[in-house]
Design an enzyme around this catalytic site. Structure first.
Site, PDB file in Angstrom:
ATOM      1  CB  SER A  27     170.236  47.804   3.563  1.00  0.00           C
ATOM      2  OG  SER A  27     170.047  47.745   4.963  1.00  0.00           O
ATOM      3  CG  ASN A  28     168.398  43.734   6.499  1.00  0.00           C
ATOM      4  OD1 ASN A  28     167.727  44.200   7.422  1.00  0.00           O
ATOM      5  ND2 ASN A  28     169.687  43.481   6.638  1.00  0.00           N
ATOM      6  N   PRO A  29     165.154  45.100   5.453  1.00  0.00           N
ATOM      7  CG  PRO A  29     163.172  44.204   4.653  1.00  0.00           C
ATOM      8  CD  PRO A  29     164.608  43.867   4.907  1.00  0.00           C
ATOM      9  CB  SER A  30     166.459  44.941  10.245  1.00  0.00           C
ATOM     10  OG  SER A  30     166.561  45.147  11.643  1.00  0.00           O
TER      11      SER A  30
END
Ligand code: PMT
Length: 228
Positions: A27-30
């Site tokens: 995933s990513n930090p959004s």
């Protein structure tokens, strides 16, 4: 297509999760904050809002029709389903570009000293939607750590958008999970509006103001085209 001054605005927000096995994902930090601020600004301006969001700890703005998704494929299905009824799409979600080619049915045990993952491309949602557009306004983001304006201009053109936000995600205190964004708006006609460091609430209001102007411009263009 919504008739009258008020519009139906479709907003995507947050990160997608691409599962490797039942307990691990890419995933990513959004956090969804940017998308929620866009939705909040649209509601405050009296528009109807459909909000497609990845997993988040944030509360979505009251009044939005919320569709919760997990993976990029689920986000794509949700956006494609909601798109025909909307006037504007704002894609602020951080959609994973790749997913594991294989998703293990059971938790992968760490018996091997190394693990090799094969990833495959996810669909480019905004590009897919653009091909189905019937007069809707399309607004995207370009999350960049260098060459911000050039990369954003390229994405604007490659994806056939009406406007894109060149968004610095490498600077301190801006971008993912931050209160602020360091942004500029680029338009299909070549115009550019540098905004600098602004709160995401301010950027959300700016995006909705621009969306209203772009809808009016498109409709005026369609009226002129119809004039005998
Ligand atoms: O949620 P926050 O914590 O507030 O963080 C906000 C943000 C930094 C995530 C947000 O402001 C932002 O920059 N979102 C775009 C992130 C992104 O995926 O940028 P990109 O340059 O990789 O993608 C370009 C555009 O294509 C984006 O509009 C994206 O939504 C869209 N896209 C990307 C990949 C994909 N498979 N399909 C898409 O439609």
């Amino acid at each position: 297509m919504t008739v009258g001054a008020k519009l139906h605005i479709l907003v995507s927000a947050g990160a997608t999760r691409e599962y490797i096995d039942p307990v691990r994902f890419i995933s990513n930090p959004s956090t969804g904050k940017m998308g929620f601020e866009i939705a909040r600004a649209a509601l405050a301006a009296g528009h109807q809002v459909t909000l497609v969001t990845g997993p988040t700890h944030l509360k979505p703005p009251v009044g939005a029709a919320v569709i919760s998704i997990v993976s990029a494929l689920e986000m794509r299905d949700a956006i494609l389903e909601a798109f025909p009824a909307c006037d504007v799409l704002v894609m602020s979600a951080a959609v994973s570009d790749y997913r594991p080619s294989k998703r293990a049915h059971h938790k992968i045990h760490k018996s091997n000293p190394s693990l090799t993952l094969e990833l495959q491309l996810n669909p480019d949602i905004i590009r897919e939607v653009q091909r189905k557009a019937k007069g809707q306004v399309l607004i995207g983001f370009a999350a960049e750590t260098e060459e911000h304006m050039a990369s954003a201009r390229q994405k604007l053109e490659n994806k056939g958008l009406d406007m894109i936000i060149a968004n610095d995600v490498g600077g301190k205190g801006v971008g993912f999970a931050a209160e602020h964004a360091n942004a500029a708006a680029l338009f299909r006609d070549g115009a550019e509006k540098p905004l600098g460091v602004v709160t995401k609430a301010r950027l959300g209001r700016f995006i909705i103001e621009q969306a209203e102007m772009l809808v009016e411009r498109k409709r005026a263009g369609a009226r002129r085209a119809w004039r005998p």
